[in-house]
Design a protein around this motif. Structure first.
Motif, PDB file in Angstrom:
ATOM      1  N   ASN A 172       0.810  -1.215   0.000  1.00  0.00           N
ATOM      2  CA  ASN A 172       0.000   0.000   0.000  1.00  0.00           C
ATOM      3  C   ASN A 172       0.845   1.267   0.000  1.00  0.00           C
ATOM      4  OD1 ASN A 172      -2.502  -1.253  -0.062  1.00  0.00           O
ATOM      5  ND2 ASN A 172      -2.715  -1.321   2.165  1.00  0.00           N
ATOM      6  N   ALA A 173       2.046   1.175   0.541  1.00  0.00           N
ATOM      7  CA  ALA A 173       2.901   2.354   0.641  1.00  0.00           C
ATOM      8  C   ALA A 173       3.410   2.829  -0.716  1.00  0.00           C
ATOM      9  CB  ALA A 173       4.082   2.060   1.562  1.00  0.00           C
ATOM     10  N   VAL A 174       3.517   1.916  -1.692  1.00  0.00           N
ATOM     11  CA  VAL A 174       4.150   2.304  -2.959  1.00  0.00           C
ATOM     12  C   VAL A 174       3.357   1.907  -4.205  1.00  0.00           C
ATOM     13  CG1 VAL A 174       6.483   2.264  -1.983  1.00  0.00           C
ATOM     14  CG2 VAL A 174       5.549   0.180  -3.021  1.00  0.00           C
ATOM     15  N   ALA A 175       2.409   0.990  -4.090  1.00  0.00           N
ATOM     16  CA  ALA A 175       1.691   0.509  -5.271  1.00  0.00           C
ATOM     17  C   ALA A 175       0.904   1.639  -5.939  1.00  0.00           C
ATOM     18  CB  ALA A 175       0.743  -0.621  -4.902  1.00  0.00           C
ATOM     19  N   PRO A 176       0.953   1.739  -7.270  1.00  0.00           N
ATOM     20  CA  PRO A 176       0.208   2.796  -7.962  1.00  0.00           C
ATOM     21  C   PRO A 176      -1.302   2.617  -7.887  1.00  0.00           C
ATOM     22  CG  PRO A 176       1.249   1.307  -9.534  1.00  0.00           C
ATOM     23  CD  PRO A 176       1.770   0.940  -8.193  1.00  0.00           C
ATOM     24  N   ASP A 177      -1.759   1.377  -7.679  1.00  0.00           N
ATOM     25  CA  ASP A 177      -3.193   1.114  -7.545  1.00  0.00           C
ATOM     26  C   ASP A 177      -3.394   0.086  -6.439  1.00  0.00           C
ATOM     27  OD1 ASP A 177      -5.867   0.518  -7.712  1.00  0.00           O
ATOM     28  OD2 ASP A 177      -5.890   0.137  -9.874  1.00  0.00           O
ATOM     29  N   LYS A 178      -3.707   0.563  -5.256  1.00  0.00           N
ATOM     30  CA  LYS A 178      -3.808  -0.302  -4.087  1.00  0.00           C
ATOM     31  C   LYS A 178      -4.953  -1.310  -4.188  1.00  0.00           C
ATOM     32  CE  LYS A 178      -1.961   3.416  -1.187  1.00  0.00           C
ATOM     33  NZ  LYS A 178      -1.667   4.259  -2.364  1.00  0.00           N
ATOM     34  N   THR A 179      -5.920  -1.054  -5.072  1.00  0.00           N
ATOM     35  CA  THR A 179      -7.068  -1.960  -5.203  1.00  0.00           C
ATOM     36  C   THR A 179      -6.693  -3.274  -5.895  1.00  0.00           C
ATOM     37  OG1 THR A 179      -7.814  -1.091  -7.355  1.00  0.00           O
ATOM     38  CG2 THR A 179      -8.587   0.042  -5.366  1.00  0.00           C
ATOM     39  N   LYS A 180      -5.492  -3.344  -6.442  1.00  0.00           N
ATOM     40  CA  LYS A 180      -5.062  -4.548  -7.170  1.00  0.00           C
ATOM     41  C   LYS A 180      -4.394  -5.579  -6.269  1.00  0.00           C
ATOM     42  CE  LYS A 180      -6.345  -2.907 -11.195  1.00  0.00           C
ATOM     43  NZ  LYS A 180      -7.515  -3.476 -11.889  1.00  0.00           N
ATOM     44  N   TRP A 181      -4.349  -5.336  -4.974  1.00  0.00           N
ATOM     45  CA  TRP A 181      -3.652  -6.217  -4.038  1.00  0.00           C
ATOM     46  C   TRP A 181      -4.085  -7.682  -4.173  1.00  0.00           C
ATOM     47  CZ3 TRP A 181       0.246  -7.286  -1.032  1.00  0.00           C
ATOM     48  CH2 TRP A 181       0.114  -8.150   0.062  1.00  0.00           C
ATOM     49  N   THR A 182      -5.371  -7.943  -4.099  1.00  0.00           N
ATOM     50  CA  THR A 182      -5.843  -9.325  -4.154  1.00  0.00           C
ATOM     51  C   THR A 182      -5.587  -9.940  -5.518  1.00  0.00           C
ATOM     52  OG1 THR A 182      -7.554  -8.862  -2.500  1.00  0.00           O
ATOM     53  CG2 THR A 182      -7.841 -10.835  -3.840  1.00  0.00           C
ATOM     54  N   LYS A 183      -5.818  -9.174  -6.577  1.00  0.00           N
ATOM     55  CA  LYS A 183      -5.533  -9.683  -7.927  1.00  0.00           C
ATOM     56  C   LYS A 183      -4.054 -10.034  -8.079  1.00  0.00           C
ATOM     57  CE  LYS A 183      -9.194  -7.648 -10.791  1.00  0.00           C
ATOM     58  NZ  LYS A 183      -9.527  -8.922 -11.459  1.00  0.00           N
ATOM     59  N   PHE A 184      -3.194  -9.178  -7.527  1.00  0.00           N
ATOM     60  CA  PHE A 184      -1.755  -9.430  -7.568  1.00  0.00           C
ATOM     61  C   PHE A 184      -1.415 -10.733  -6.849  1.00  0.00           C
ATOM     62  CE2 PHE A 184       2.030  -8.755  -4.731  1.00  0.00           C
ATOM     63  CZ  PHE A 184       3.006  -9.094  -5.666  1.00  0.00           C
ATOM     64  N   LEU A 185      -1.958 -10.909  -5.646  1.00  0.00           N
ATOM     65  CA  LEU A 185      -1.696 -12.132  -4.892  1.00  0.00           C
ATOM     66  C   LEU A 185      -2.192 -13.365  -5.646  1.00  0.00           C
ATOM     67  CD1 LEU A 185      -2.608 -11.106  -1.231  1.00  0.00           C
ATOM     68  CD2 LEU A 185      -0.329 -11.368  -2.206  1.00  0.00           C
ATOM     69  N   GLU A 186      -3.387 -13.273  -6.204  1.00  0.00           N
ATOM     70  CA  GLU A 186      -3.943 -14.407  -6.943  1.00  0.00           C
ATOM     71  C   GLU A 186      -3.060 -14.753  -8.133  1.00  0.00           C
ATOM     72  OE1 GLU A 186      -8.697 -13.620  -5.959  1.00  0.00           O
ATOM     73  OE2 GLU A 186      -7.808 -12.905  -7.834  1.00  0.00           O
TER      74      GLU A 186
END
Length: 284
Positions: free
Chosen positions: A181-195
């Motif tokens: 969250n500190a650096v990602a350009p789009d924090k909403t992609k966290w779960t998609k990234f993990l998947e």
């Protein structure tokens, strides 16, 4: 199995903390290289012969290399990347495969006008480093692989079983999530990234014994004695690279193998002095 997964995640958190809260320096340059439909983030430190750092899964530059960069950049030009979906590099629906990620590395080199470099990869980044050596041999000087394998069967069976049971929920509201969250350009992609990453780590892969045997650059393999790599397979890898000979009866091989005692996969990267000693002795 659940307890093992929890231990692995917590060790990642400890590693992240030890790196982030260690000595930090500002990059002399940072930016994005547009390649293969993705903008790959990079940071540059120091001056000298270039060395490229490729981080492990779920990590960022600071998480993986925060303790290494200040020392390594004293006499080297250090280029650290954040791979697809990691850190500052945006999430992409592009398939997460080793040839494409290795091509991203080459794209960063093109933007920085670096003809060839030493490449250092840890864990997930080590597999990409192997792929880079296979597909871009003319752009590689020396290769350093830290606790990584070029095929999924290079891990112990229990490690592969652990990969198969990983779930995104394990990482929610964790320090790794905070770091994202500190650096990602789009924090909403966290779960998609993990998947996306978990599909990658659960997918069997093998870059090929014959391809490893064709690597012409000197290779240093650093592993913990209990880091989850199958040591019988690791010795086979070292043999493919020309190692495991009697140097009293034949020439010393150009590649090297370092087994660090009393270390696991995560704790190995905390041994900053040991890693730097092996890197500097080999790369010089």
């Amino acid at each position: 199995m659940k307890n093992l997964l929890t231990t692995i995640v917590m060790m990642l958190f400890v590693l992240m903390g030890s790196q982030i809260y260690g000595q930090k320096i500002k990059p002399s340059e940072s930016g994005y290289a547009s390649v293969n439909g993705v903008k790959t983030y990079y940071e540059v430190y120091g001056e000298g012969r270039p060395v490229i750092l490729l981080h492990g899964a779920f990590m960022t530059i600071d998480m993986n290399w925060g303790q290494i960069i200040p020392e390594l950049s004293k006499n080297r030009k250090v280029i650290a990347l954040e791979l697809q979906g990691h850190g500052h590099t945006p999430y992409s629906d592009r398939k997460l495969v080793y040839p494409t990620l290795a091509s991203d590395v080459e794209g960063v080199m093109d933007q920085l006008k670096i003809e060839s470099a030493d490449v250092v990869g840890y864990s997930f980044g080590g597999a990409i480093a192997y792929q880079f050596a296979i597909q871009s041999p003319k752009r590689l000087k020396n290769l350093v692989i830290i606790s990584a394998t070029y095929k999924n069967t290079g891990w112990l069976p229990e490690v592969n079983r652990t990969f198969k049971t990983m779930q995104p929920a394990m990482f929610d509201k964790s320090p790794l999530h905070d770091g994202y969250n500190a650096v990602a350009p789009d924090k909403t992609k966290w779960t998609k990234f993990l998947e996306q990453m978990m599909v990658s780590v659960k997918t069997p892969f093998d870059l090929g014994d014959s391809n490893i045997a064709k690597i012409s650059a000197p290779v240093l393999i650093i592993a913990g004695d209990n880091d989850g790599l199958d040591k019988m397979e690791l010795i086979k890898t070292y043999k493919l690279l020309g190692g495991d000979v009697s140097a009293d009866l034949s020439p010393m091989p150009k590649s090297q193998l370092a087994i660090v005692p009393g270390q696991g996969h995560v704790s190995l990267m905390m041994q900053t002095a040991t890693i730097l000693s092996h890197l500097n002795n080999f790369l010089k």
